[in-house]
Design a protein around this motif. Structure first.
Motif, PDB file in Angstrom:
ATOM      1  N   GLU A   1      16.609  17.624  25.767  1.00  0.00           N
ATOM      2  CA  GLU A   1      15.999  18.270  24.602  1.00  0.00           C
ATOM      3  C   GLU A   1      17.001  19.049  23.767  1.00  0.00           C
ATOM      4  N   GLY A   2      18.281  18.709  23.922  1.00  0.00           N
ATOM      5  CA  GLY A   2      19.299  19.304  23.078  1.00  0.00           C
ATOM      6  C   GLY A   2      20.102  20.385  23.777  1.00  0.00           C
TER       7      GLY A   2
ATOM      8  N   LYS B   1      23.402  11.863  27.593  1.00  0.00           N
ATOM      9  CA  LYS B   1      24.320  11.474  26.529  1.00  0.00           C
ATOM     10  C   LYS B   1      23.898  12.017  25.166  1.00  0.00           C
ATOM     11  N   GLU B   2      22.591  12.028  24.889  1.00  0.00           N
ATOM     12  CA  GLU B   2      22.121  12.548  23.609  1.00  0.00           C
ATOM     13  C   GLU B   2      22.351  14.047  23.512  1.00  0.00           C
ATOM     14  N   ASP B   3      22.123  14.766  24.607  1.00  0.00           N
ATOM     15  CA  ASP B   3      22.400  16.204  24.611  1.00  0.00           C
ATOM     16  C   ASP B   3      23.877  16.464  24.322  1.00  0.00           C
ATOM     17  N   TYR B   4      24.722  15.659  24.945  1.00  0.00           N
ATOM     18  CA  TYR B   4      26.167  15.810  24.747  1.00  0.00           C
ATOM     19  C   TYR B   4      26.541  15.528  23.291  1.00  0.00           C
ATOM     20  N   LYS B   5      26.001  14.460  22.754  1.00  0.00           N
ATOM     21  CA  LYS B   5      26.250  14.107  21.351  1.00  0.00           C
ATOM     22  C   LYS B   5      25.769  15.207  20.417  1.00  0.00           C
ATOM     23  N   ASN B   6      24.572  15.739  20.679  1.00  0.00           N
ATOM     24  CA  ASN B   6      24.009  16.787  19.826  1.00  0.00           C
ATOM     25  C   ASN B   6      24.767  18.101  19.956  1.00  0.00           C
TER      26      ASN B   6
END
Length: 337
Positions: free
Chosen positions: A235-236, A310-315
């Motif tokens: 969730e970020g 991965k999305e948390d890391y990207k964000n």
């Protein structure tokens, strides 16, 4: 993926050499201080902004070798005894393989099955037959690392030391960007045993503002009540309001939140007064340094293996960049300077 290399590198508190050398190979210029902090800077005009992340990971250290050749150890950093049994480890510069052992389950009394085995009753078996044989390979004071290799797993990644190689990897990316202000990347030592490196590096650089990049716990697991599942996995990045070592500057927290919202970057607030970070030492340096913390929520930190999203890391990476970009555009108006 540089995060993979950083995760696989070994570096408990006070023994960060392998991590430091890897970071050095990815930056054009740097200096180290007496304690071992690694500092890279891109000089500019006006503000001095410091990004900080610690190089060290939790692990173990050799305290003794018994007559049968088993290695006894102490913990270096906060590790739950429950995660230690039967884990593969490597010891010292020569990376001697071993397994953390204990009395076989078949020989335990019924009442012992309900107890957690304390770490001082565990030992490391390297396969040697006696003390003399072990002493040829291992000495008291040698660092001990978990033998976990980084792996991408669909939307996630698994590895050791995500706290805080995640922060180190993002700082390396930010140092490739160009800004008009002075940007300092501080890769600190000995965070896991008392925020020691941060005290020295903050006094040295004396920045106008500091952003600590961290790895934190994700608490959305079945054994935690839903109302306590903050922050959550996927969730970020998590913005800290307060932990056990710092109450983050409210204006800086709002700046982080506003930047995330303006750029449609998902973020969450970390549960207050849990954990501690280098910001605890940095914000008390000299006349006081405005400090904030942004972290990647990871499951099972301070253990042999953690899981990151991965999305948390990207964000998280995007949020850090957008914050720096906004500091650039607002120049002297940033934070009242």
């Amino acid at each position: 993926m540089l995060l993979k290399e950083l995760s696989n590198a070994n570096g408990i508190s006070g023994f960060e050499d392998e991590v430091r050398d890897l970071i050095k190979s990815n930056i054009p210029s740097y200096r180290t201080d007496i304690l071992g902090n690694l500092i890279s800077s891109k000089e500019g005009k006006g503000l001095k902004v410091m990004l900080a992340a610690h190089m060290d990971e939790v692990g173990l250290i050799v305290r003794d070798i018994d007559d049968d050749g088993y290695v006894l150890f102490k913990k270096a950093g906060g590790i739950d005894d429950r995660v230690l049994m039967a884990k593969r480890v490597v010891i010292g510069k020569n990376k001697i393989d071993g397994v953390i052992g204990s009395k076989p389950v078949h020989l335990l009394k019924k009442e012992d099955l309900k107890k957690v085995v304390e770490y001082n009753k565990l030992y490391i078996d390297i396969g040697s037959e006696n003390k003399k044989e072990t002493e040829k390979l291992v000495k008291i004071g040698d660092p001990i690392y978990f033998a976990t290799k980084f792996k991408e797993n669909g939307y996630n990644f698994i590895g050791k030391a995500l706290d805080d190689r995640v922060g180190c990897s993002i700082i390396l990316d930010m140092l490739k960007k160009d800004f008009s202000f002075s940007l300092y990347g501080a890769f600190t030592v000995q965070e896991e045993v008392g925020l020691r490196g941060a005290r020295v590096v903050a006094h040295d650089i004396d920045p106008d503002v500091c952003i600590v990049l961290e790895g934190t716990f994700a608490s959305d697991t079945p054994d935690i009540k839903e109302e306590l599942q903050i922050p959550k996995f996927g969730e970020g990045p998590a913005v800290t309001i307060a932990d056990r070592t710092v109450i983050c500057d409210p204006k800086l927290v709002k700046f982080f939140e506003d930047t995330a919202e303006k750029n449609n970057i998902p973020y969450q607030i970390k549960r207050p007064f849990t954990g501690g970070t280098d910001a605890g030492a940095i914000h008390l340096t000299k006349r006081g340094i405005p400090s904030g913390v942004i972290a990647l929520p990871s499951r099972y930190i301070h253990s042999p293996a953690s899981i990151g999203n991965k999305e948390d890391y990207k964000n998280m990476k995007n949020l850090i960049y957008r914050i720096l970009e906004r500091i650039e555009s607002e120049k002297g108006d940033f934070y009242g300077h």
